[in-house]
Design a protein around this motif. Structure first.
Motif, short mmCIF file in Angstrom:
data_model
loop_
_atom_site.label_atom_id
_atom_site.label_comp_id
_atom_site.label_asym_id
_atom_site.label_seq_id
_atom_site.Cartn_x
_atom_site.Cartn_y
_atom_site.Cartn_z
N ILE A 125 -28.50 46.57 -12.45
CA ILE A 125 -29.20 45.38 -13.93
C ILE A 125 -29.19 45.86 -14.92
N GLU A 126 -28.42 45.57 -15.84
CA GLU A 126 -28.28 46.39 -17.22
C GLU A 126 -29.26 45.84 -18.45
N ILE A 127 -30.09 46.09 -19.07
CA ILE A 127 -30.80 45.89 -20.14
C ILE A 127 -31.06 46.53 -21.17
N ARG A 133 -34.28 43.34 -30.48
CA ARG A 133 -33.57 41.55 -29.34
C ARG A 133 -34.15 42.33 -28.70
N ILE A 134 -33.72 43.42 -27.75
CA ILE A 134 -33.59 43.40 -26.31
C ILE A 134 -35.44 44.48 -25.78
N HIS A 135 -35.71 42.81 -25.10
CA HIS A 135 -37.48 44.52 -25.23
C HIS A 135 -38.31 43.30 -24.09
N ALA A 154 -32.11 50.66 -18.86
CA ALA A 154 -31.94 50.11 -20.37
C ALA A 154 -32.13 51.20 -21.32
N GLY A 155 -31.52 50.92 -22.38
CA GLY A 155 -30.36 51.59 -23.14
C GLY A 155 -30.44 51.08 -24.18
N ALA A 194 -34.26 55.37 -18.49
CA ALA A 194 -33.60 54.91 -19.62
C ALA A 194 -33.22 55.91 -20.57
N GLY A 195 -32.51 55.32 -21.63
CA GLY A 195 -31.88 55.97 -22.53
C GLY A 195 -32.31 55.39 -23.92
#
Length: 454
Positions: A125-127, A133-135, A154-155, A194-195
């Motif tokens: 699963i890539e976020i 926009r991505i949160h 997530a990154g 995450a990064g």
């Protein structure tokens, strides 16, 4: 007299809907429980309104391309992809193109829940994307395994607009970062992490047998890593790299001595802080709080690595942790002139097997060591304090992989010998410490077990 025309426009908001997917369905159907879609991608395309759910019935769903989630939810109205009740849903990425993730979240207020995700040729699963926009994404209760890179990640690539407000909780991550299995790749992906992120919470996950770090944050701020079980990963089990204002608490971190996941013939270290080089980015690790963790049989239990950028332990609290039986030193600190306002207090360090109990290099005048318990070796003179305890802590059953076995017996010398700190109000089990400060991750509580272990 001029006529005045008033036009009233009445808008109605359609209620959120449930869209069903089943292996017996058809994408020409309505997506109802009785007439389900056949593919998950069709269900995701239909779920366009905040509050919509894509509910997948039991079965295996092979994918030939990435499942992109592009329609946004809203506050308290997530768009959710989940399994139906307790049915087993398997999303398989074996047939996707090389180096493509299996599920990609490209928007906000999304929840992915209770799925088995396997055989991703990149990330399970890539976020990925800017925080504007991505949160507000939740990844909850999934079983993710056999991914070439991360189980879930997530990154973004901009510290000024980091991906943000991510929850990854109650997931099982296993056998990921397979690209590094034969050591033919230099990838050091996390099993989960995450990064370039902000406000990422990694909670109550089980992460094991990944050929990279287990749980990690890099170039990140205000993270939380709590209540996880992490074991048998490659190199480091929990890693903070260029990470700030992060809490690492109540994690159980250990090895089962599975040497497939050894690096340099050693198991992974327990918790490590460092600052690696990232071109164009600077976020030296600082203001991190590491409390109430139990670390068993790792290479280093807790370590600071001064390699690459260095920077030191800066405004770091390492308090009320229990470290037991590492194959290397329980406490390892590389030489670095950048240490600032760091406290290592109220911990239990019990070594077994003859390995050194500490390796401390370089100046440590900016690190306060006090009220720690040492047993099974002679600590470096730099860490010694008049308020330290040198005695067996008398665990209920030290050496096991059960966190409760590291509770204290009633006659333990670790009882009532710590100092109260604002960072530690409770213990590993969530019990309030109140005005009494016992050393280590557990506050003493009288039970039938420890009363009989005297």
């Amino acid at each position: 007299m001029k006529a005045i025309l008033i036009v009233l426009t009445i808008t109605t908001t359609l209620p959120a809907a449930d869209y069903y997917v089943a292996t017996t369905g058809s994408d020409q159907n309505r997506g109802s429980l009785r007439q389900p879609f056949r593919t998950i991608s069709r269900g995701l395309a239909a779920a366009r309104k905040p509050g919509d759910n894509v509910i997948v019935r039991k079965g295996v769903y092979p994918q030939s391309r990435t499942l992109n989630i592009v329609n946004a939810g809203s506050k308290e109205k997530f768009i959710t992809l989940r399994s139906f009740k307790d049915e087993q849903v398997i999303i398989d990425g074996r047939n996707t193109p090389m180096d493509t993730s299996l599920i990609a979240v490209l928007t906000h207020h999304i929840r992915i829940q209770d799925l088995e995700i396997r055989n991703s040729n990149r990330i399970g699963i890539e976020i990925w994307g800017p925080g504007s926009r991505i949160h507000t994404v939740e990844v909850i209760g999934n079983n993710i395994h056999h991914c070439q890179l991360n189980g879930t990640y997530a990154g973004f690539n901009n510290l000024n607009d980091p991906v943000r407000d991510i929850l990854m909780a109650d997931n099982t991550i296993k056998n990921c970062v397979l690209i590094n299995e034969k050591l033919s790749s230099s990838s050091w992906s996390f099993g989960i992490g995450a990064g370039l992120s902000k406000n990422v919470r990694l909670k109550n996950n089980t992460v094991s047998q990944c050929y990279g770090e287990g749980i990690g944050l890099y170039l990140s701020d205000h993270g939380v890593i709590e209540d996880n079980v992490v074991h048998d990963n490659f190199s480091v089990n929990i890693y903070l790299d260029n990470t700030t204002n992060t809490q690492v608490t109540r994690n159980l971190v250990y090895t089962t001595n599975d040497n497939k996941f050894y690096r340099f013939n050693q198991p992974a270290s327990g918790i490590q802080i460092a600052n690696e080089n990232y071109r164009g980015y600077t976020n030296l690790s600082s203001h991190n709080t590491i409390t109430n963790n139990i670390l068993i049989g790792n290479y280093f239990a807790f370590s600071y690595g001064g390699y690459q950028r260095g920077g030191g332990l800066r405004h770091t609290i390492f308090s009320n942790n229990t470290a037991y039986g590492s194959t290397g030193p329980l406490l390892h600190i590389d030489a670095d002139k950048g240490h600032q306002s760091t406290r290592i207090i109220n911990n239990i360090f019990k070594q077994i097997g003859g390995a050194q109990i500490t390796v401390i290099q370089g100046p440590t005048d900016q690190i306060e060591f006090r009220n720690n318990l040492w047993h099974g070796g002679v600590p470096h003179r730099a860490v010694k304090n008049a308020n330290d305890v040198y005695a067996d802590p008398l665990f209920i059953n030290g050496g096991s992989k059960n966190a409760k076995d590291y509770q204290l017996q009633s006659n333990s010398p670790a009882r009532n010998t710590g100092i109260k700190t604002k960072e530690v109000g409770s213990d590993f089990g969530g019990n309030q410490r109140n005005n009494r400060t016992d050393l280590g991750a557990w506050k003493f509580e009288l039970t039938t077990t420890n009363s009989q272990s005297q």
